[in-house]
Design a protein around this motif. Structure first.
Motif, PDB file in Angstrom:
ATOM      1  N   ALA A  78       0.721  -1.202   0.078  1.00  0.00           N
ATOM      2  CA  ALA A  78       0.061   0.037  -0.081  1.00  0.00           C
ATOM      3  C   ALA A  78       0.900   1.347   0.076  1.00  0.00           C
ATOM      4  O   ALA A  78       0.467   2.103  -0.667  1.00  0.00           O
ATOM      5  CB  ALA A  78      -0.832   0.069   1.175  1.00  0.00           C
ATOM      6  N   ALA A  79       2.085   1.258   0.757  1.00  0.00           N
ATOM      7  CA  ALA A  79       2.979   2.382   0.712  1.00  0.00           C
ATOM      8  C   ALA A  79       3.622   2.687  -0.552  1.00  0.00           C
ATOM      9  O   ALA A  79       3.642   3.782  -1.011  1.00  0.00           O
ATOM     10  CB  ALA A  79       3.802   2.067   1.962  1.00  0.00           C
ATOM     11  N   LYS A  80       3.938   1.597  -1.241  1.00  0.00           N
ATOM     12  CA  LYS A  80       4.339   1.665  -2.426  1.00  0.00           C
ATOM     13  C   LYS A  80       3.597   1.820  -3.859  1.00  0.00           C
ATOM     14  O   LYS A  80       3.656   2.209  -4.791  1.00  0.00           O
ATOM     15  CB  LYS A  80       5.502   0.520  -2.800  1.00  0.00           C
ATOM     16  CG  LYS A  80       6.682   0.271  -2.204  1.00  0.00           C
ATOM     17  CD  LYS A  80       7.177  -0.899  -2.565  1.00  0.00           C
ATOM     18  CE  LYS A  80       8.546  -1.003  -1.547  1.00  0.00           C
ATOM     19  NZ  LYS A  80       9.504  -2.052  -2.298  1.00  0.00           N
ATOM     20  N   ASP A  81       2.086   1.704  -3.384  1.00  0.00           N
ATOM     21  CA  ASP A  81       1.016   1.642  -4.265  1.00  0.00           C
ATOM     22  C   ASP A  81       1.299   0.850  -5.420  1.00  0.00           C
ATOM     23  O   ASP A  81       1.148   1.296  -6.716  1.00  0.00           O
ATOM     24  CB  ASP A  81       0.940   3.247  -4.920  1.00  0.00           C
ATOM     25  CG  ASP A  81      -0.481   3.620  -5.362  1.00  0.00           C
ATOM     26  OD1 ASP A  81      -1.297   2.725  -5.089  1.00  0.00           O
ATOM     27  OD2 ASP A  81      -0.597   4.215  -6.259  1.00  0.00           O
ATOM     28  N   VAL A  82       1.608  -0.364  -5.178  1.00  0.00           N
ATOM     29  CA  VAL A  82       1.760  -1.513  -6.136  1.00  0.00           C
ATOM     30  C   VAL A  82       0.957  -2.647  -5.954  1.00  0.00           C
ATOM     31  O   VAL A  82       0.495  -2.794  -4.702  1.00  0.00           O
ATOM     32  CB  VAL A  82       3.021  -1.932  -6.435  1.00  0.00           C
ATOM     33  CG1 VAL A  82       4.210  -0.922  -6.823  1.00  0.00           C
ATOM     34  CG2 VAL A  82       3.678  -2.425  -4.943  1.00  0.00           C
ATOM     35  N   THR A  83       0.589  -3.617  -6.790  1.00  0.00           N
ATOM     36  CA  THR A  83      -0.262  -4.504  -6.654  1.00  0.00           C
ATOM     37  C   THR A  83       0.925  -6.012  -6.856  1.00  0.00           C
ATOM     38  O   THR A  83       1.982  -5.871  -7.322  1.00  0.00           O
ATOM     39  CB  THR A  83      -1.279  -4.849  -7.565  1.00  0.00           C
ATOM     40  OG1 THR A  83      -0.721  -4.813  -8.978  1.00  0.00           O
ATOM     41  CG2 THR A  83      -2.192  -3.800  -7.483  1.00  0.00           C
ATOM     42  N   GLU A 107      -8.555  -7.145   0.365  1.00  0.00           N
ATOM     43  CA  GLU A 107      -7.037  -6.461   0.064  1.00  0.00           C
ATOM     44  C   GLU A 107      -6.983  -6.966  -1.355  1.00  0.00           C
ATOM     45  O   GLU A 107      -5.444  -6.772  -1.697  1.00  0.00           O
ATOM     46  CB  GLU A 107      -6.024  -6.980   0.943  1.00  0.00           C
ATOM     47  CG  GLU A 107      -6.211  -6.666   2.510  1.00  0.00           C
ATOM     48  CD  GLU A 107      -6.200  -5.315   2.991  1.00  0.00           C
ATOM     49  OE1 GLU A 107      -5.696  -4.365   2.200  1.00  0.00           O
ATOM     50  OE2 GLU A 107      -6.711  -5.002   4.052  1.00  0.00           O
ATOM     51  N   GLU A 167      -7.181  -5.349  -3.983  1.00  0.00           N
ATOM     52  CA  GLU A 167      -6.392  -4.334  -4.555  1.00  0.00           C
ATOM     53  C   GLU A 167      -5.041  -4.262  -4.447  1.00  0.00           C
ATOM     54  O   GLU A 167      -4.224  -3.590  -5.287  1.00  0.00           O
ATOM     55  CB  GLU A 167      -6.936  -2.899  -4.243  1.00  0.00           C
ATOM     56  CG  GLU A 167      -6.657  -2.674  -2.887  1.00  0.00           C
ATOM     57  CD  GLU A 167      -7.669  -1.896  -2.183  1.00  0.00           C
ATOM     58  OE1 GLU A 167      -7.302  -0.771  -1.199  1.00  0.00           O
ATOM     59  OE2 GLU A 167      -8.719  -2.044  -2.089  1.00  0.00           O
ATOM     60  N   PHE A 168      -4.398  -4.909  -3.468  1.00  0.00           N
ATOM     61  CA  PHE A 168      -2.823  -4.772  -3.257  1.00  0.00           C
ATOM     62  C   PHE A 168      -2.269  -6.209  -3.699  1.00  0.00           C
ATOM     63  O   PHE A 168      -1.154  -6.199  -4.146  1.00  0.00           O
ATOM     64  CB  PHE A 168      -2.632  -4.599  -1.873  1.00  0.00           C
ATOM     65  CG  PHE A 168      -2.996  -3.323  -1.231  1.00  0.00           C
ATOM     66  CD1 PHE A 168      -2.643  -2.240  -1.689  1.00  0.00           C
ATOM     67  CD2 PHE A 168      -4.139  -3.267  -0.362  1.00  0.00           C
ATOM     68  CE1 PHE A 168      -3.046  -0.916  -1.357  1.00  0.00           C
ATOM     69  CE2 PHE A 168      -4.482  -2.004   0.316  1.00  0.00           C
ATOM     70  CZ  PHE A 168      -3.940  -1.074  -0.402  1.00  0.00           C
TER      71      PHE A 168
END
Length: 112
Positions: free
Chosen positions: A72-77, A103, A105-106
């Motif tokens: 989530a912090a890196k905004d990646v999946t 979750e 989305e991650f």
């Protein structure tokens, strides 16, 4: 495009000796340690959790939580595949999948 992570979960047994306060003899304690490490496809690895004398489900739950916070912090999946040298009951796998279903989305979780 999702990033591929492989989560390696290992179990090790530690035998420790300590002097007894009651009779002075050494007593031996058997401790179990689970370690969870996530390795990215590019070779970088993150030690997520070391659990000493804790249930496997609790260690996996903590490791997934830490990994999802990182994603989530890196905004990646990511696609997270588990590789374990210890068995996990099907009910526990289903409970983890249900707990982290929101979750998606991650990450997508896969048990090998």
């Amino acid at each position: 495009m999702p990033i591929a992570y492989q989560m390696d979960v290992t179990k090790s047994v530690i035998m420790a000796q300590a002097p007894s306060a009651i009779n002075g003899y050494k007593s031996t304690a058997r401790m179990v340690r689970y370690s969870a490490t996530a390795t990215c496809f590019d070779g970088t690895s993150i030690n997520l959790v070391n659990g000493l004398n804790r249930p496997l489900y609790e260690v996996l739950d903590e490791a997934l939580s830490a990994l999802f916070k990182l994603l989530a912090a890196k905004d990646v999946t990511a696609v997270v595949s588990f590789k374990m040298n210890v068995g996990l009951a099907e009910g526990a796998k289903a409970a983890l999948l249900n707990k982290y279903a929101a979750e998606t989305e991650f990450a997508t979780i896969k048990f090998a």
